[in-house]
Each structure stands twice: as C-alpha cells, then as structure tokens.
Design an enzyme around this catalytic site. Sequence first.
Site, PDB file in Angstrom:
ATOM      1  N   GLY A   1       0.778  -1.243   0.000  1.00 40.49           N
ATOM      2  CA  GLY A   1       0.000   0.000   0.000  1.00 40.49           C
ATOM      3  C   GLY A   1       0.807   1.289   0.000  1.00 40.49           C
ATOM      4  O   GLY A   1       0.328   2.310   0.501  1.00 40.49           O
TER       5      GLY A   1
ATOM      6  N   ASN B   1       1.402   3.037  -2.611  1.00 45.00           N
ATOM      7  CA  ASN B   1       0.645   3.962  -3.476  1.00 45.00           C
ATOM      8  C   ASN B   1      -0.569   4.526  -2.747  1.00 45.00           C
ATOM      9  O   ASN B   1      -0.892   5.704  -2.881  1.00 45.00           O
ATOM     10  CB  ASN B   1       0.227   3.274  -4.775  1.00 45.00           C
ATOM     11  CG  ASN B   1       1.348   3.266  -5.783  1.00 45.00           C
ATOM     12  OD1 ASN B   1       1.640   4.282  -6.418  1.00 45.00           O
ATOM     13  ND2 ASN B   1       2.022   2.130  -5.904  1.00 45.00           N
TER      14      ASN B   1
ATOM     15  N   ASN C   1      -6.010   2.163 -13.032  1.00 41.40           N
ATOM     16  CA  ASN C   1      -4.999   1.237 -12.531  1.00 41.40           C
ATOM     17  C   ASN C   1      -3.619   1.815 -12.793  1.00 41.40           C
ATOM     18  O   ASN C   1      -3.432   2.595 -13.726  1.00 41.40           O
ATOM     19  CB  ASN C   1      -5.119  -0.114 -13.240  1.00 41.40           C
ATOM     20  CG  ASN C   1      -4.139  -1.141 -12.694  1.00 41.40           C
ATOM     21  OD1 ASN C   1      -3.915  -1.219 -11.481  1.00 41.40           O
ATOM     22  ND2 ASN C   1      -3.527  -1.919 -13.575  1.00 41.40           N
TER      23      ASN C   1
ATOM     24  N   HIS D   1       0.377   0.582 -13.456  1.00 45.71           N
ATOM     25  CA  HIS D   1       1.165  -0.602 -13.785  1.00 45.71           C
ATOM     26  C   HIS D   1       2.633  -0.209 -13.911  1.00 45.71           C
ATOM     27  O   HIS D   1       2.947   0.797 -14.543  1.00 45.71           O
ATOM     28  CB  HIS D   1       0.660  -1.239 -15.088  1.00 45.71           C
ATOM     29  CG  HIS D   1       1.361  -2.518 -15.405  1.00 45.71           C
ATOM     30  ND1 HIS D   1       1.058  -3.696 -14.759  1.00 45.71           N
ATOM     31  CD2 HIS D   1       2.373  -2.799 -16.248  1.00 45.71           C
ATOM     32  CE1 HIS D   1       1.863  -4.654 -15.202  1.00 45.71           C
ATOM     33  NE2 HIS D   1       2.669  -4.129 -16.120  1.00 45.71           N
TER      34      HIS D   1
ATOM     35  N   ASP E   1     -12.076  -5.253 -18.609  1.00 43.63           N
ATOM     36  CA  ASP E   1     -12.032  -6.576 -17.966  1.00 43.63           C
ATOM     37  C   ASP E   1     -10.869  -7.429 -18.477  1.00 43.63           C
ATOM     38  O   ASP E   1     -10.756  -8.597 -18.134  1.00 43.63           O
ATOM     39  CB  ASP E   1     -13.377  -7.303 -18.117  1.00 43.63           C
ATOM     40  CG  ASP E   1     -13.789  -7.426 -19.556  1.00 43.63           C
ATOM     41  OD1 ASP E   1     -13.144  -6.806 -20.420  1.00 43.63           O
ATOM     42  OD2 ASP E   1     -14.771  -8.142 -19.833  1.00 43.63           O
TER      43      ASP E   1
ATOM     44  N   GLU F   1       5.684   6.403  -9.364  1.00 46.34           N
ATOM     45  CA  GLU F   1       4.269   6.070  -9.125  1.00 46.34           C
ATOM     46  C   GLU F   1       3.648   6.992  -8.076  1.00 46.34           C
ATOM     47  O   GLU F   1       2.521   7.474  -8.255  1.00 46.34           O
ATOM     48  CB  GLU F   1       4.138   4.614  -8.642  1.00 46.34           C
ATOM     49  CG  GLU F   1       4.421   3.587  -9.706  1.00 46.34           C
ATOM     50  CD  GLU F   1       4.156   2.160  -9.234  1.00 46.34           C
ATOM     51  OE1 GLU F   1       3.889   1.324 -10.090  1.00 46.34           O
ATOM     52  OE2 GLU F   1       4.216   1.899  -8.018  1.00 46.34           O
TER      53      GLU F   1
HETATM   54  C1  GRF Z   1       2.803  -1.027  -7.739  1.00 44.92           C
HETATM   55  O1  GRF Z   1       4.105  -1.163  -8.228  1.00 44.92           O
HETATM   56  C2  GRF Z   1       1.817  -0.956  -8.869  1.00 44.92           C
HETATM   57  O2  GRF Z   1       2.351  -0.501 -10.057  1.00 44.92           O
HETATM   58  C3  GRF Z   1       1.385  -2.404  -9.034  1.00 44.92           C
HETATM   59  O3  GRF Z   1       1.401  -2.935  -7.741  1.00 44.92           O
HETATM   60  C4  GRF Z   1       2.356  -2.254  -6.952  1.00 44.92           C
HETATM   61  C5  GRF Z   1       1.697  -1.902  -5.654  1.00 44.92           C
HETATM   62  O4  GRF Z   1       2.626  -1.411  -4.726  1.00 44.92           O
HETATM   63  N1  GRF Z   1       0.093  -2.475  -9.684  1.00 44.92           N
HETATM   64  P1  GRF Z   1       2.144  -0.790  -3.348  1.00 44.92           P
HETATM   65  O5  GRF Z   1       1.313  -1.852  -2.635  1.00 44.92           O
HETATM   66  O6  GRF Z   1       1.342   0.425  -3.640  1.00 44.92           O
HETATM   67  O7  GRF Z   1       3.404  -0.499  -2.601  1.00 44.92           O
END
Ligand code: GRF
Length: 190
Positions: free
Chosen positions: A14, A16, A106, A108, A141, A173
């Site tokens: 978590g 992000n 999302n 990625h 989806d 990110e």
């Molecule tokens: C991130 O690198 C994101 O790009 C991917 O999952 C990871 C989640 O990381 N979809 P965090 O749990 O937010 O640290």
Amino acid sequence: MDEVNIAVFVSGNGTNLQALMDADLAGGKIMLVVSDKKDAFALERAKKKGVKTFVLTKEGFDTREAYDQELVKQLKEEQIELVILAGFMKILSPYFVNEYKNKILNIHPSLLPSFKGLDGVKEAYGYGVKVTGVTIHFVTDKLDEGKIMMQEPVAISKEDTIDSLREKIHKVEHRLYPEAVRHFVRGELI
Ligand code: GRF
C-alpha cells in the site's frame, strides 16, 4: 470545487495508497479502502489515517461476478464515484467494469503494452530493456488493457539492481498517481 468520492483497492503493502492519502487530490476524497486480503499492510495504513476499510476475501463466492456484486453493493452504499486500483491482485469482472465504466484507474509498473502481468518490473529488468516506466490507465475486464491516461519513462542503468529499479519506479508512481487523480477530479481529459 468538485467533490469525488474515491475507493482505493489494495492487496498488499500500500505505498501507493499512502501517497494518495497524503496528497492533495483536488477535491477527491478517499472514503473507502477495499482489500481482498485480510492481512494486507495497506489496511493498517488506512486505519492510521482514519479511512474506512472493507475486506472481502474470495471465500464463499462461487464466481467472480458474485464477488464483484458484493463489492459494487458496498461501493454504492458509500456513493463511490471513482475506483483506484493500487496493487489490487484480482481482475475485475465485466459486470464490475460496466458498473464503473471509465471510472476505474490502474497503475502498472511498466510502459504498457510492454510487460503486462504480475510483475512488470521483474519482466522489464529480466528482458534487459534500457527504458521502462509507469503507466496509469483506465480499466477494462482484460488484464492491463484500457485507454492510457499517463505514462512516464524510467531509465535502467548498468548499476541498477532489481531492487533499485523497484525503488525508482515506486518513486515515480507515488508522484504520478495523485496527479492522475487530480486530472480525473477536475474532469481534464489527458
Ligand atoms: C505497484 O508497483 C503498482 O504498479 C502495481 O502494484 C504495486 C503496488 O505497490 N500495480 P504498493 O502496494 O502500492 O506499494
């Protein structure tokens, strides 16, 4: 200023989610954190910030759609208008995607459409590309598809290890996701 009720979906650490909770989201308000894993550390982060959490594991659901129906019910109760996937490890069903059409984002950790899948950082590093990056896209989806909203490149140097690359990508990110949410809230098409 516009107000947009947001749910963030997580399965793991978590970081992000943390960046989003700490950021100015231009009127976007994180009302709910949803996890499919009871022990996701992200849940602790949400609780610390006083954000409501909802855990829904797959046990007891025969189909993906039945699971998603329960999720949508909860989201509607909270009047959620934007769903943000932040390390959520389940693919959403057509039913869910249709309920929140063009309202699911999302992130990625690669420059899509390269290196889709579970670990985009490892794939890119293993392939030996010199540039990878971060993609934020609307969700369909299908795994890691949908209209791309933002992308930022990250160079891979000779000195990089997989861990240093992960760190670089996470840093991007954490800046880019709040920015994407602000664009969404302001209704800016990018
Ligand atoms: C991130 O690198 C994101 O790009 C991917 O999952 C990871 C989640 O990381 N979809 P965090 O749990 O937010 O640290």
